[in-house]
Write a protein that holds these residues in place. Structure first.
Motif, PDB file in Angstrom:
ATOM      1  N   ALA B 187       0.838  -1.431  -0.020  1.00  0.00           N
ATOM      2  CA  ALA B 187       0.010  -0.066  -0.286  1.00  0.00           C
ATOM      3  C   ALA B 187       0.924   1.600   0.403  1.00  0.00           C
ATOM      4  N   GLY B 188       2.313   1.383   0.142  1.00  0.00           N
ATOM      5  CA  GLY B 188       3.330   2.186  -0.133  1.00  0.00           C
ATOM      6  C   GLY B 188       3.343   2.730   1.665  1.00  0.00           C
ATOM      7  N   SER B 189       2.808   2.209   2.242  1.00  0.00           N
ATOM      8  CA  SER B 189       3.013   3.044   3.500  1.00  0.00           C
ATOM      9  C   SER B 189       4.406   2.939   4.132  1.00  0.00           C
ATOM     10  N   LEU B 190       5.295   2.355   3.680  1.00  0.00           N
ATOM     11  CA  LEU B 190       6.799   2.263   4.170  1.00  0.00           C
ATOM     12  C   LEU B 190       7.794   2.548   2.990  1.00  0.00           C
ATOM     13  N   PHE B 191       7.676   3.226   1.898  1.00  0.00           N
ATOM     14  CA  PHE B 191       7.911   3.683   0.819  1.00  0.00           C
ATOM     15  C   PHE B 191       7.265   3.586   0.292  1.00  0.00           C
ATOM     16  N   PRO B 192       7.588   5.041  -1.561  1.00  0.00           N
ATOM     17  CA  PRO B 192       6.223   5.023  -2.984  1.00  0.00           C
ATOM     18  C   PRO B 192       7.328   3.680  -3.740  1.00  0.00           C
ATOM     19  N   LEU B 193       5.941   3.245  -3.857  1.00  0.00           N
ATOM     20  CA  LEU B 193       5.644   1.815  -5.195  1.00  0.00           C
ATOM     21  C   LEU B 193       7.077   2.298  -5.928  1.00  0.00           C
ATOM     22  N   ASP B 194       6.503   3.519  -6.087  1.00  0.00           N
ATOM     23  CA  ASP B 194       7.287   3.964  -7.827  1.00  0.00           C
ATOM     24  C   ASP B 194       8.633   4.150  -7.733  1.00  0.00           C
ATOM     25  N   ILE B 195       9.333   4.106  -6.751  1.00  0.00           N
ATOM     26  CA  ILE B 195      10.382   3.837  -6.595  1.00  0.00           C
ATOM     27  C   ILE B 195      11.171   1.998  -7.226  1.00  0.00           C
ATOM     28  N   LEU B 196      10.030   1.147  -7.116  1.00  0.00           N
ATOM     29  CA  LEU B 196      10.676  -0.224  -7.359  1.00  0.00           C
ATOM     30  C   LEU B 196      10.339  -0.245  -8.819  1.00  0.00           C
ATOM     31  N   PRO B 197      11.348  -1.262  -9.781  1.00  0.00           N
ATOM     32  CA  PRO B 197      11.616  -1.275 -10.996  1.00  0.00           C
ATOM     33  C   PRO B 197       9.759  -1.488 -11.041  1.00  0.00           C
ATOM     34  N   SER B 198      10.075  -1.427 -12.789  1.00  0.00           N
ATOM     35  CA  SER B 198       8.383  -0.986 -13.171  1.00  0.00           C
ATOM     36  C   SER B 198       7.674  -2.158 -13.046  1.00  0.00           C
ATOM     37  N   VAL B 199       8.537  -3.455 -13.430  1.00  0.00           N
ATOM     38  CA  VAL B 199       7.992  -4.825 -13.320  1.00  0.00           C
ATOM     39  C   VAL B 199       6.986  -4.972 -12.147  1.00  0.00           C
ATOM     40  N   ILE B 200       8.086  -4.875 -10.937  1.00  0.00           N
ATOM     41  CA  ILE B 200       7.488  -5.356  -9.845  1.00  0.00           C
ATOM     42  C   ILE B 200       5.296  -4.437  -9.304  1.00  0.00           C
ATOM     43  N   GLN B 201       5.964  -2.814  -9.611  1.00  0.00           N
ATOM     44  CA  GLN B 201       5.043  -2.044  -9.919  1.00  0.00           C
ATOM     45  C   GLN B 201       3.857  -2.529 -10.484  1.00  0.00           C
ATOM     46  N   LYS B 202       4.152  -2.884 -11.894  1.00  0.00           N
ATOM     47  CA  LYS B 202       2.505  -3.473 -12.267  1.00  0.00           C
ATOM     48  C   LYS B 202       2.213  -4.284 -11.752  1.00  0.00           C
ATOM     49  N   VAL B 203       3.420  -5.922 -11.124  1.00  0.00           N
ATOM     50  CA  VAL B 203       2.401  -7.020 -10.392  1.00  0.00           C
ATOM     51  C   VAL B 203       1.945  -6.047  -9.853  1.00  0.00           C
ATOM     52  N   LEU B 204       2.221  -5.268  -8.644  1.00  0.00           N
ATOM     53  CA  LEU B 204       1.036  -4.404  -7.373  1.00  0.00           C
ATOM     54  C   LEU B 204      -0.145  -4.638  -7.961  1.00  0.00           C
ATOM     55  N   TYR B 205       0.013  -3.757  -9.020  1.00  0.00           N
ATOM     56  CA  TYR B 205      -0.780  -3.081  -9.863  1.00  0.00           C
ATOM     57  C   TYR B 205      -2.286  -4.421  -9.704  1.00  0.00           C
ATOM     58  N   LEU B 206      -1.740  -5.088 -10.085  1.00  0.00           N
ATOM     59  CA  LEU B 206      -2.587  -6.132 -10.226  1.00  0.00           C
ATOM     60  C   LEU B 206      -3.740  -6.688  -8.889  1.00  0.00           C
ATOM     61  N   THR B 207      -3.576  -6.483  -7.983  1.00  0.00           N
ATOM     62  CA  THR B 207      -3.560  -6.140  -6.162  1.00  0.00           C
ATOM     63  C   THR B 207      -4.572  -5.318  -6.286  1.00  0.00           C
ATOM     64  N   PRO B 208      -5.229  -5.198  -5.115  1.00  0.00           N
ATOM     65  CA  PRO B 208      -5.683  -4.661  -4.542  1.00  0.00           C
ATOM     66  C   PRO B 208      -5.419  -3.646  -3.118  1.00  0.00           C
ATOM     67  N   PHE B 209      -4.110  -3.427  -3.187  1.00  0.00           N
ATOM     68  CA  PHE B 209      -3.737  -3.668  -1.835  1.00  0.00           C
ATOM     69  C   PHE B 209      -3.199  -1.964  -2.664  1.00  0.00           C
ATOM     70  N   PRO B 210      -2.653  -1.293  -3.696  1.00  0.00           N
ATOM     71  CA  PRO B 210      -2.520   0.076  -3.804  1.00  0.00           C
ATOM     72  C   PRO B 210      -3.373   0.454  -3.676  1.00  0.00           C
ATOM     73  N   TYR B 211      -4.710   0.144  -3.591  1.00  0.00           N
ATOM     74  CA  TYR B 211      -5.775   1.137  -3.191  1.00  0.00           C
ATOM     75  C   TYR B 211      -6.262   1.515  -2.179  1.00  0.00           C
ATOM     76  N   LEU B 212      -5.387   1.084  -1.210  1.00  0.00           N
ATOM     77  CA  LEU B 212      -5.628   0.800   0.239  1.00  0.00           C
ATOM     78  C   LEU B 212      -4.265   2.011   0.628  1.00  0.00           C
ATOM     79  N   SER B 213      -4.016   2.644  -0.015  1.00  0.00           N
ATOM     80  CA  SER B 213      -3.502   4.316   0.074  1.00  0.00           C
ATOM     81  C   SER B 213      -2.606   4.727  -1.180  1.00  0.00           C
ATOM     82  N   PHE B 214      -1.986   3.825  -1.862  1.00  0.00           N
ATOM     83  CA  PHE B 214      -0.858   4.463  -3.000  1.00  0.00           C
ATOM     84  C   PHE B 214      -1.189   5.245  -3.775  1.00  0.00           C
ATOM     85  N   VAL B 215      -2.631   4.668  -4.435  1.00  0.00           N
ATOM     86  CA  VAL B 215      -3.015   5.664  -5.585  1.00  0.00           C
ATOM     87  C   VAL B 215      -3.709   7.044  -5.167  1.00  0.00           C
TER      88      VAL B 215
END
Lengths: 328, 248
Positions: B187-215
């Motif tokens: 959800a990006g509570s520890l650090f912003p997800l967009d500092i991660l490699p784009s592949v991992i970001q794409k995988v994370l966006y397949l889950t509902p969790f980024p919608y709990l804070s990050f987006v």
């Protein structure tokens, strides 16, 4: 004629239970493969209860008493069977139904642990939409009857078990339920508190005409409160009728307690029955129920007896007897 | 309605019973934000830009994480599975009250209490760090509020689903603990997800969790164009519909 309030037809509830093999290997195996067994917690039970009755629901641990009460309250769906409580199907969980019954489980609390009981009462007042006047009157009446007026503003966690149980009862009765399911309400309480709660339940039944199903391991609860009992064993109903009639139906023996003017020997009395206790002049004999009078008369003729008492077997013993017959 | 207001008041009272516990809990939250702000302030002392974030945007990110942690991720339903397994839930089920509304009121009480404390803590942090917060347009701010509300509902549904484990097993802390860790990370509570490699970001966006804070935070920081705002709105509604149907 009294109205039929609870009707149960061919009620069954079967559970699937995981059976673990013993030992460490069993634990490892269970990570991959598990064996399940179907347990018939309640099996084809039927009964009817009229308005205002207090029914003792008796059975050993795991007999299916609580499961039945949970089904009557709409907490569990049955595997099969039909139930009508106050004309409602409990599993519809209609609010009109829920406002007319209460389930009290001796081992589960509805009171908020860290707040005074009065706060939980206020919440129930709002949930059951109890008018102010009715709430005040009922609370006054119940807290007086149970003698808890001075503890209502103390945190529940600081109350004794007996005080807590009294407050649990009040919380469950504030909306004046017509049907009351009491599951082990006196469990863990001392004898004085048990008696207080029994008296209260009797009084509540008399005053509000409530229909009550009571489960308890304490036979004193059942003897004092219930004319009729339903005995359940391994999920199956084994008896439904008046408590008095159990004695006639199942009691095989009577107890003769005799006091003699002279010393007698055990051998003199062996032919009359089973000696339960022997003390020079005082003897307790277990004799066949049908022959109790005849045997008493024989003893009176043969020995110098200064006191004789004939008693039915205690209800606890009779119920133990019923269970042992069922389990053979 | 009065039943829910009474429940709300009772939940607040109940949450404030243990004074030391309340103080420790808030101090922990305060410390977490303080540490994040300190670390990133040190990083930006020698860099004007790090991982495509300016100092102001990162400080805004941390304040928003703190706010959304309290509003979306914190839940009064963490112990729901235990309440289910122990049978405590029976007390609610036999009463003439909607069980979901009951839980929702408990959630609202919990979140309102969090925000109450948070306002004081944020004020202290503002006085310490004197940050410049990036503010979005009114339109984006409104969308942010709506997404935050939908995020709360999403987490409520996920918490209900976790709570239902209690029907089958008493041991729900395993999956629950794993869930906490996943949430904190995804959800990006520890650090912003967009500092991660784009592949991992794409995988994370397949889950509902980024919608709990990050987006929500990315929206606030103006990192989405109109097309992305639309797409994320649809995905958020999709997760609500899908998980909501499971829960019901």
């Amino acid at each position: 004629m009294k109205k039929n309030l609870i009707s149960v037809k061919n009620l069954s509830k079967h559970f699937k239970v995981y059976k673990k093999e013993p030992g460490l290997m069993g634990s490892f195996k269970s990570l991959f493969v598990r064996k399940y067994e179907t347990v018939k917690a309640v099996n084809d039970v039927s009964f009817e209860i009229n308005e205002g009755e207090i029914i003792g629901f008796i059975g050993q641990n795991g007999a299916g008493k609580t499961t039945t009460l949970k089904m009557l309250s709409g907490l569990l769906y049955p595997t099969k069977g039909e139930v009508s409580v106050l004309g409602f199907n409990p599993w519809d969980r209609k609010q009109e139904f829920q406002k007319q019954f209460a389930l009290i489980m001796g081992q589960k609390n509805q009171l908020w642990w860290d707040l005074p009981a009065l706060e939980s009462f206020m919440l129930n007042k709002a949930i059951y939409e109890i008018p102010d006047k009715q709430f005040e009157d009922t609370l006054e009446k119940l807290s007086t009857l149970l003698d808890v007026k001075d503890i209502l503003k103390i945190q529940v966690r600081k109350l004794s078990l007996g005080q807590r149980m009294k407050c649990e009862l009040i919380a469950a009765l504030l909306h004046n339920p017509k049907v009351l399911f009491l599951d082990e309400p006196t469990i863990g309480l001392d004898v004085v508190m048990q008696k207080t709660l029994r008296d209260f339940i009797k009084e509540y039944n008399k005053e509000f005409g409530a229909t009550i199903i009571l489960t308890s391991h304490y036979m004193d609860d059942v003897k004092e409160l219930c004319e009729r009992v339903i005995i359940i064993d391994h999920g199956t109903k084994v008896y439904d009728g008046l408590l008095d009639k159990i004695i006639k139906k199942y009691a095989r023996n009577k107890t003769l307690t005799l006091s003699f003017d002279e010393k007698i020997s055990k051998a003199d009395l062996n032919e009359y029955g089973t000696i339960k206790s022997f003390d020079e002049n005082q003897v307790t004999l277990l004799v066949k129920r049908s022959e109790a009078t005849k045997i008493a008369s024989k003893i009176l003729n043969k020995f110098k007896v200064n006191d004789l008492n004939i008693e039915e077997a205690p209800i606890e013993a009779i119920i133990r007897e019923i269970f042992s017959i069922q389990n053979k | 309605m009065s039943k829910y207001i009474t429940l709300l008041k009772l939940s607040w009272q109940n949450g404030l019973v243990y004074r030391t516990s309340v103080i420790m809990w808030r101090f922990r939250q305060f410390l977490k934000t303080l540490m994040s702000l300190t670390v990133w302030t040190v990083i930006f002392a020698s860099n004007a830009n790090a991982f495509n974030y300016t100092q102001d945007s990162m400080i805004t990110y941390i304040f928003l994480v703190s706010f959304l942690q309290s509003m979306i991720i914190a839940s009064a339903l963490n112990g729901l599975a235990h309440r289910v397994y122990s049978g405590e839930i029976s007390n609610h089920l036999i009463k003439p009250i909607n069980i979901y509304a009951y839980f929702a009121v408990e959630e609202i009480a919990d979140k309102a209490k969090n925000v109450g404390f948070l306002l004081v803590e944020v004020l202290i942090l503002f006085l310490i760090f004197k940050p410049t917060i990036i503010l979005p347009s009114m339109f984006i701010f409104l969308v942010f509020l709506i997404w935050s509300l939908l995020g709360m509902i999403l987490n409520f549904i996920i918490s209900l689903l976790f709570g239902s484990f209690g029907f089958w097993s008493p041991d729900t802390w395993g999956p629950r603990f794993l869930f906490f860790m996943i949430i904190n990370f995804t959800a990006g509570s520890l650090f912003p997800l967009d500092i991660l490699p784009s592949v991992i970001q794409k995988v994370l966006y397949l889950t509902p969790f980024p919608y709990l804070s990050f987006v929500q935070i990315q929206l606030f920081l103006g990192k989405f164009n109109n097309q992305e705002v639309f797409t994320h709105s649809i995905v958020l509604l999709f997760w609500l519909g899908l998980l909501g149907s499971f829960a019901s």
